[in-house]
Design a protein around this motif. Structure first.
Motif, short mmCIF file in Angstrom:
data_model
loop_
_atom_site.label_atom_id
_atom_site.label_comp_id
_atom_site.label_asym_id
_atom_site.label_seq_id
_atom_site.Cartn_x
_atom_site.Cartn_y
_atom_site.Cartn_z
N LEU A 73 44.69 74.67 -31.41
CA LEU A 73 43.49 74.05 -31.95
C LEU A 73 42.65 75.08 -32.71
O LEU A 73 42.16 74.81 -33.81
CB LEU A 73 42.67 73.43 -30.82
N ALA A 74 42.52 76.27 -32.13
CA ALA A 74 41.77 77.33 -32.79
C ALA A 74 42.41 77.71 -34.12
O ALA A 74 41.72 77.97 -35.11
CB ALA A 74 41.67 78.54 -31.87
N ALA A 75 43.75 77.72 -34.14
CA ALA A 75 44.45 78.06 -35.38
C ALA A 75 44.22 77.00 -36.45
O ALA A 75 44.03 77.31 -37.63
CB ALA A 75 45.94 78.22 -35.09
N LYS A 76 44.23 75.73 -36.05
CA LYS A 76 44.02 74.64 -37.00
C LYS A 76 42.62 74.70 -37.61
O LYS A 76 42.42 74.36 -38.78
CB LYS A 76 44.20 73.29 -36.30
N LEU A 77 41.65 75.15 -36.81
CA LEU A 77 40.26 75.15 -37.25
C LEU A 77 39.78 76.53 -37.67
O LEU A 77 38.57 76.76 -37.79
CB LEU A 77 39.36 74.60 -36.13
N LYS A 78 40.70 77.42 -37.90
CA LYS A 78 40.36 78.79 -38.31
C LYS A 78 39.53 78.77 -39.59
O LYS A 78 39.87 78.08 -40.56
CB LYS A 78 41.62 79.61 -38.52
N GLY A 79 38.45 79.52 -39.58
CA GLY A 79 37.60 79.61 -40.75
C GLY A 79 36.46 78.62 -40.77
O GLY A 79 35.54 78.74 -41.59
N TYR A 80 36.48 77.63 -39.88
CA TYR A 80 35.40 76.65 -39.80
C TYR A 80 34.37 77.12 -38.78
O TYR A 80 34.72 77.48 -37.66
CB TYR A 80 35.95 75.26 -39.43
N ASN A 81 33.12 77.14 -39.17
CA ASN A 81 32.09 77.65 -38.27
C ASN A 81 31.19 76.56 -37.68
O ASN A 81 30.33 76.84 -36.85
CB ASN A 81 31.24 78.72 -38.94
N ILE A 82 31.41 75.31 -38.08
CA ILE A 82 30.69 74.18 -37.50
C ILE A 82 31.68 73.05 -37.26
O ILE A 82 32.51 72.75 -38.12
CB ILE A 82 29.56 73.69 -38.43
N ILE A 83 31.60 72.44 -36.07
CA ILE A 83 32.51 71.34 -35.71
C ILE A 83 31.70 70.12 -35.29
O ILE A 83 30.79 70.24 -34.45
CB ILE A 83 33.46 71.75 -34.57
N ILE A 84 31.99 68.99 -35.90
CA ILE A 84 31.51 67.69 -35.41
C ILE A 84 32.65 67.14 -34.57
O ILE A 84 33.73 66.85 -35.10
CB ILE A 84 31.18 66.72 -36.57
N ALA A 85 32.46 67.01 -33.27
CA ALA A 85 33.56 66.73 -32.35
C ALA A 85 33.48 65.35 -31.74
O ALA A 85 32.40 64.86 -31.39
CB ALA A 85 33.58 67.78 -31.23
N SER A 86 34.65 64.73 -31.58
CA SER A 86 34.76 63.44 -30.91
C SER A 86 35.08 63.67 -29.42
O SER A 86 34.89 64.78 -28.91
CB SER A 86 35.85 62.60 -31.58
N VAL A 87 35.61 62.65 -28.74
CA VAL A 87 35.91 62.77 -27.32
C VAL A 87 37.17 63.57 -27.05
O VAL A 87 37.44 63.97 -25.92
CB VAL A 87 36.04 61.38 -26.66
N THR A 88 37.99 63.77 -28.07
CA THR A 88 39.17 64.60 -27.98
C THR A 88 39.20 65.49 -29.22
O THR A 88 38.54 65.19 -30.22
CB THR A 88 40.47 63.77 -27.94
#
Length: 330
Positions: A45-60
Motif C-alpha cells: 500500500l505504501a508503495a502504491k501511494l509513494k509520493g502522495y502526502n495527503i490521503i482521503i481514505a475510505s473504510v478500506t
C-alpha cells in the motif's frame, strides 16, 4: 502549492456526486483516485501511494503499522467517514501523520434512518414482493406476510451517536426500547422521554423482538453476536447491523435463521468487503444486504466531502484540524 499530491483511496463517492469537492482539491495539487484491493498489505500500500502526502481514505484498506513504517512525507489521512478502525492511530502519530474523521453528527441521521429502512424492508418483505409484482405475479401476494413494529420491544447495542438516534426512531413505535453500552452517557431525561431503559446485553437479547447493532468495532467485541448469543436471543427476533460486519459471526447468524431462532438479518456491512455474488447472505431470502450505503444521502455525502476538503485546506494553512484523532492520543 504544486508540492501537494492527494490520493483518494477506495472511495467511490468522494468527488463523484459533488464534483466541486474534487475541483477544490485540484486547485491545491494533483489529485488521483486509487481503487486498491481491500486486503493489500501495508508495504505494498505504501508503495502504491509513494509520493502522495495527503490521503482521503475510505473504510478500506488497512493503514497499519507496516504501512506507516514504509511511507515517507505523508502529512494527513482524512477519513471520508466517522469510523477509523482501518487506521493505526498510534503508528500514525509516531510517524507524524495527522488523522481526522468526519464529525459524528454528519452521518447520524443518514445511517440511523437507513438502518430503520433496511429493517422495515426485511420485515415487510418489500423487495421480494416488488420483484414478484414486476414479474406480473400479483396473485402471489399472500406469500409476503410480514410483522409489525408497533408495540414491540427493541434493543440497541451501542448507544452513541448513531445508536441513540436509532433508539429515538424505534421509540415512535410505542414499545419498550432497551439499550446497552459500556459508556453510560445517555442522560436520564433522554431515557425517559424516549421510553428507553439501560440493561445488560443478555437481558436485551432475551427480550427484544428487534435488535440493532451500532457498536464500534474493537478487540473486545469482535463477533459479539456469536452462536451463544444467537441462542440467547428471543426466538423469532430480527437482527440489523449498520455498524461493522465483524460484530457478528456470519455463520452463527445464518444458522440461527435456518433454524428459525432468528426471523431475519438486515445489514449494510459484512466482515470482508467488497461482497461478491458467492456470499451466502445473498442466497438467503431472510437476509437483506446493502453495499455499505448507509451514508449515501445527498446531505450526508455533501457534509463528508466538505469536511475532507476543509481538512486539506486547514492543513496547508497550518490551521487546527477538526476531529483530529492523533492530537488527542496520549
Amino acid at each position: 502549492m504544486s508540492e501537494y499530491k492527494i490520493a483518494v483511496v477506495n472511495s467511490s463517492s468522494f468527488g463523484q456526486v459533488f464534483t466541486e469537492h474534487w475541483k477544490e482539491l485540484e486547485e491545491i495539487g494533483e489529485v488521483k483516485r486509487f481503487m486498491l484491493p481491500t486486503d493489500i498489505d501495508g508495504k505494498s500500500l505504501a508503495a502504491k501511494l509513494k509520493g502522495y502526502n495527503i490521503i482521503i481514505a475510505s473504510v478500506t484498506p488497512m493503514f497499519d503499522k507496516e504501512f506507516f513504517d514504509n511511507t515517507e512525507g505523508l502529512l494527513l489521512i482524512s477519513r471520508h467517514g466517522i469510523g477509523f478502525n482501518n487506521v493505526d492511530i498510534k503508528a500514525a502519530k509516531e510517524h507524524g501523520v495527522k488523522v481526522t474523521i468526519v464529525p459524528q453528527l454528519v452521518e447520524r441521521d443518514s445511517v440511523a434512518e437507513n438502518e430503520l429502512v433496511n429493517l422495515l424492508t426485511l420485515v415487510r418483505r418489500t423487495v421480494a414482493a416488488a420483484e414478484r409484482e414486476r414479474d406480473d405475479r400479483y396473485e402471489d401476494r399472500a406469500e409476503f406476510m410480514g410483522n409489525e413494529l408497533s408495540g414491540k420491544t427493541f434493543g440497541v447495542i451501542g448507544c452513541g451517536n448513531i445508536g441513540s438516534r436509532v433508539a429515538e426512531l424505534f421509540s415512535v413505535f410505542g414499545g419498550q426500547v432497551f439499550i446497552t453500552d459500556p459508556d453510560p452517557k445517555a442522560p436520564e431525561g433522554w431515557l425517559k422521554s424516549h421510553n428507553v431503559q439501560r440493561v445488560d446485553l443478555d437481558t436485551l437479547l432475551k427480550n427484544s423482538d428487534y435488535v440493532s447493532l451500532n457498536a464500534s468495532l474493537n478487540d473486545g467485541n469482535y463477533h459479539l453476536i456469536n452462536a451463544e448469543k444467537v441462542a440467547e436471543m428471543k426466538k423469532g427476533a430480527y437482527l440489523c447491523n449498520n455498524a461493522r460486519g465483524a460484530l457478528i459471526d456470519e455463520t452463527a447468524v445464518l444458522d440461527g435463521i435456518k433454524s428459525g431462532q432468528l426471523s431475519g438479518y438486515a445489514a449494510d456491512a459484512v466482515e470482508v468487503e467488497p461482497v461478491r455474488a458467492s456470499h451466502p447472505f445473498l442466497h438467503n431470502d431472510r437476509v437483506l444486504l446493502t453495499p455499505h450505503t448507509s451514508a449515501y444521502t445527498y446531505e450526508c455525502l455533501h457534509g463528508m466531502g466538505e469536511k475532507c476538503v476543509s481538512d486539506v485546506k486547514n492543513l496547508i494553512a497550518n490551521k487546527p484540524l477538526v476531529r483530529e484523532l492523533t492530537s488527542t492520543l496520549a
